[in-house]
Design a protein around this motif. Structure first.
Motif, PDB file in Angstrom:
ATOM      1  N   LEU A   1       0.827  -1.204   0.000  1.00  0.00           N
ATOM      2  CA  LEU A   1       0.000   0.000   0.000  1.00  0.00           C
ATOM      3  C   LEU A   1       0.863   1.257   0.000  1.00  0.00           C
ATOM      4  N   PRO A   2       0.383   2.321  -0.651  1.00  0.00           N
ATOM      5  CA  PRO A   2       1.137   3.585  -0.622  1.00  0.00           C
ATOM      6  C   PRO A   2       1.120   4.189   0.773  1.00  0.00           C
ATOM      7  N   ILE A   3       2.240   4.782   1.151  1.00  0.00           N
ATOM      8  CA  ILE A   3       2.345   5.513   2.419  1.00  0.00           C
ATOM      9  C   ILE A   3       2.163   6.993   2.106  1.00  0.00           C
ATOM     10  N   MET A   4       1.200   7.619   2.758  1.00  0.00           N
ATOM     11  CA  MET A   4       0.914   9.033   2.507  1.00  0.00           C
ATOM     12  C   MET A   4       1.375   9.877   3.691  1.00  0.00           C
ATOM     13  N   HIS A   5       1.950  11.035   3.369  1.00  0.00           N
ATOM     14  CA  HIS A   5       2.293  12.008   4.408  1.00  0.00           C
ATOM     15  C   HIS A   5       2.036  13.406   3.861  1.00  0.00           C
ATOM     16  N   GLN A   6       1.170  14.138   4.561  1.00  0.00           N
ATOM     17  CA  GLN A   6       0.785  15.480   4.141  1.00  0.00           C
ATOM     18  C   GLN A   6       0.312  15.486   2.683  1.00  0.00           C
ATOM     19  N   ASN A   7      -0.558  14.520   2.381  1.00  0.00           N
ATOM     20  CA  ASN A   7      -1.220  14.396   1.077  1.00  0.00           C
ATOM     21  C   ASN A   7      -0.271  14.069  -0.076  1.00  0.00           C
ATOM     22  N   LYS A   8       0.927  13.585   0.242  1.00  0.00           N
ATOM     23  CA  LYS A   8       1.870  13.169  -0.793  1.00  0.00           C
ATOM     24  C   LYS A   8       2.335  11.748  -0.504  1.00  0.00           C
ATOM     25  N   ILE A   9       2.564  10.982  -1.560  1.00  0.00           N
ATOM     26  CA  ILE A   9       3.070   9.629  -1.375  1.00  0.00           C
ATOM     27  C   ILE A   9       4.547   9.708  -1.012  1.00  0.00           C
ATOM     28  N   SER A  10       4.927   9.009   0.035  1.00  0.00           N
ATOM     29  CA  SER A  10       6.312   9.081   0.502  1.00  0.00           C
ATOM     30  C   SER A  10       7.018   7.730   0.421  1.00  0.00           C
ATOM     31  N   GLY A  11       6.288   6.674   0.076  1.00  0.00           N
ATOM     32  CA  GLY A  11       6.884   5.359  -0.033  1.00  0.00           C
ATOM     33  C   GLY A  11       5.792   4.307  -0.073  1.00  0.00           C
ATOM     34  N   VAL A  12       6.183   3.065   0.152  1.00  0.00           N
ATOM     35  CA  VAL A  12       5.243   1.939   0.109  1.00  0.00           C
ATOM     36  C   VAL A  12       5.518   1.034   1.301  1.00  0.00           C
ATOM     37  N   VAL A  13       4.448   0.516   1.897  1.00  0.00           N
ATOM     38  CA  VAL A  13       4.587  -0.490   2.949  1.00  0.00           C
ATOM     39  C   VAL A  13       4.025  -1.796   2.417  1.00  0.00           C
ATOM     40  N   GLY A  14       4.790  -2.871   2.602  1.00  0.00           N
ATOM     41  CA  GLY A  14       4.356  -4.194   2.178  1.00  0.00           C
ATOM     42  C   GLY A  14       4.292  -5.140   3.360  1.00  0.00           C
ATOM     43  N   VAL A  15       3.244  -5.944   3.383  1.00  0.00           N
ATOM     44  CA  VAL A  15       3.088  -6.952   4.434  1.00  0.00           C
ATOM     45  C   VAL A  15       3.028  -8.309   3.755  1.00  0.00           C
ATOM     46  N   SER A  16       3.962  -9.183   4.095  1.00  0.00           N
ATOM     47  CA  SER A  16       4.044 -10.498   3.458  1.00  0.00           C
ATOM     48  C   SER A  16       3.123 -11.490   4.156  1.00  0.00           C
ATOM     49  N   GLY A  17       2.518 -12.377   3.338  1.00  0.00           N
ATOM     50  CA  GLY A  17       1.659 -13.414   3.892  1.00  0.00           C
ATOM     51  C   GLY A  17       0.497 -13.702   2.966  1.00  0.00           C
ATOM     52  N   ASN A  18      -0.323 -14.643   3.363  1.00  0.00           N
ATOM     53  CA  ASN A  18      -1.523 -14.969   2.603  1.00  0.00           C
ATOM     54  C   ASN A  18      -2.477 -13.777   2.639  1.00  0.00           C
ATOM     55  N   PRO A  19      -2.824 -13.211   1.460  1.00  0.00           N
ATOM     56  CA  PRO A  19      -3.684 -12.024   1.455  1.00  0.00           C
ATOM     57  C   PRO A  19      -4.956 -12.192   2.267  1.00  0.00           C
ATOM     58  N   LYS A  20      -5.544 -13.405   2.261  1.00  0.00           N
ATOM     59  CA  LYS A  20      -6.778 -13.622   3.022  1.00  0.00           C
ATOM     60  C   LYS A  20      -6.546 -13.427   4.520  1.00  0.00           C
ATOM     61  N   ASP A  21      -5.332 -13.772   4.964  1.00  0.00           N
ATOM     62  CA  ASP A  21      -5.035 -13.703   6.394  1.00  0.00           C
ATOM     63  C   ASP A  21      -4.604 -12.306   6.845  1.00  0.00           C
ATOM     64  N   ILE A  22      -3.941 -11.570   5.946  1.00  0.00           N
ATOM     65  CA  ILE A  22      -3.327 -10.304   6.377  1.00  0.00           C
ATOM     66  C   ILE A  22      -4.050  -9.053   5.892  1.00  0.00           C
ATOM     67  N   LEU A  23      -5.020  -9.226   4.977  1.00  0.00           N
ATOM     68  CA  LEU A  23      -5.633  -8.041   4.363  1.00  0.00           C
ATOM     69  C   LEU A  23      -6.271  -7.129   5.400  1.00  0.00           C
ATOM     70  N   ARG A  24      -6.883  -7.723   6.411  1.00  0.00           N
ATOM     71  CA  ARG A  24      -7.575  -6.908   7.414  1.00  0.00           C
ATOM     72  C   ARG A  24      -6.606  -6.043   8.219  1.00  0.00           C
ATOM     73  N   ILE A  25      -5.423  -6.604   8.528  1.00  0.00           N
ATOM     74  CA  ILE A  25      -4.495  -5.845   9.374  1.00  0.00           C
ATOM     75  C   ILE A  25      -3.574  -4.928   8.558  1.00  0.00           C
ATOM     76  N   THR A  26      -3.514  -5.152   7.230  1.00  0.00           N
ATOM     77  CA  THR A  26      -2.594  -4.341   6.429  1.00  0.00           C
ATOM     78  C   THR A  26      -2.944  -2.860   6.485  1.00  0.00           C
ATOM     79  N   GLY A  27      -4.231  -2.537   6.439  1.00  0.00           N
ATOM     80  CA  GLY A  27      -4.649  -1.133   6.533  1.00  0.00           C
ATOM     81  C   GLY A  27      -4.259  -0.525   7.863  1.00  0.00           C
ATOM     82  N   LEU A  28      -4.374  -1.320   8.930  1.00  0.00           N
ATOM     83  CA  LEU A  28      -3.975  -0.840  10.253  1.00  0.00           C
ATOM     84  C   LEU A  28      -2.474  -0.599  10.314  1.00  0.00           C
TER      85      LEU A  28
END
Length: 231
Positions: free
Chosen positions: A77-104
């Motif tokens: 997912l894109p990392i936003m700071h002050q309405n600008k993209i500043s990088g990307v955060v990735g969470v490894s794992g089965n998407p079904k298992d991690i999708l809920r916590i990735t937004g958090l």
């Protein structure tokens, strides 16, 4: 505030003790600059490159990984700071298992970035004031015109305002500066700055009533140092 290796490592350090998943932080080039898996640092993450291009999340299943070298199944997912993209955060794992916590996790990353940003701004401002104060009290004298100019344009201060100076003096007084700053905040008094000076002094500049200043100096007296209050 762009993601750098230093900033990415600080983010991972703050989050790793609370989150038990593999996290990667990518910069604006898609390079992994920090990770809970240190073997992946400095690799190009093609999934992050796609996120940066589209400015949208990218979910990778096992069958998608071959199309994006340097990736694993997971969510990016894109990392936003002050309405600008500043990088990307990735969470490894089965998407079904991690999708809920990735937004958090992304929200946590963005909060950490904001905290670090505020801390760095405060540190930069403190250094500016420290330099200003040393110029003012320099043994060879000072340029009033330059100090006023710095105060107005760099420090954004109205030089026509009235301020009172408090000086605390004594051995080890600077070890108490954090506690002194907390006392000022708790007293609901606005301090222009609270700075260490020389070896055994702290200089405080505030704008408040004499009664409020009297109450503050009584509280500061608990730190067992000499206190002087200016005109």
């Amino acid at each position: 505030m762009e993601i750098t290796s230093e900033l990415g490592q600080e983010i991972i350090k703050r989050l790793a003790e609370y989150i038990d998943v593999d996290i990667n932080i990518m910069d604006l080039n898609g390079k992994i600059v920090a990770s809970t898996d240190k073997s992946r640092i400095n690799e190009l993450h093609c999934g992050a490159v796609e996120v940066l291009r589209m400015n949208e999340p990218l979910i990778l299943k096992e069958e998608d990984v071959q199309r994006y070298p340097g990736t694993k199944p997971g969510a990016n997912l894109p990392i936003m700071h002050q309405n600008k993209i500043s990088g990307v955060v990735g969470v490894s794992g089965n998407p079904k298992d991690i999708l809920r916590i990735t937004g958090l996790i992304r929200a946590s990353v963005e909060m950490v970035i904001e905290q670090i940003y505020i801390q760095r701004q405060a540190y930069y401002e403190e250094r500016q004031w420290n330099n200003w104060l040393h110029q003012l009290l320099h043994p060879s004298g000072y340029s009033e015109e330059k100090l006023k100019e710095d105060a107005v344009y760099s420090l954004k201060i109205n030089t026509d305002s009235q301020w009172r100076v408090i000086v605390l003096h004594g051995a080890g007084v600077q070890d108490s500066i954090d506690g002194i700053r907390r006392e000022i905040v708790n007293s609901k008094i606005t301090a222009l700055f609270t700075l260490p000076f020389a070896e055994d002094e702290i200089v405080i500049t505030i704008s408040s009533t004499l009664e409020a200043i009297k109450r503050l100096t009584e509280r500061l007296g608990d730190f067992n140092h000499s206190i002087g209050v200016g005109e």
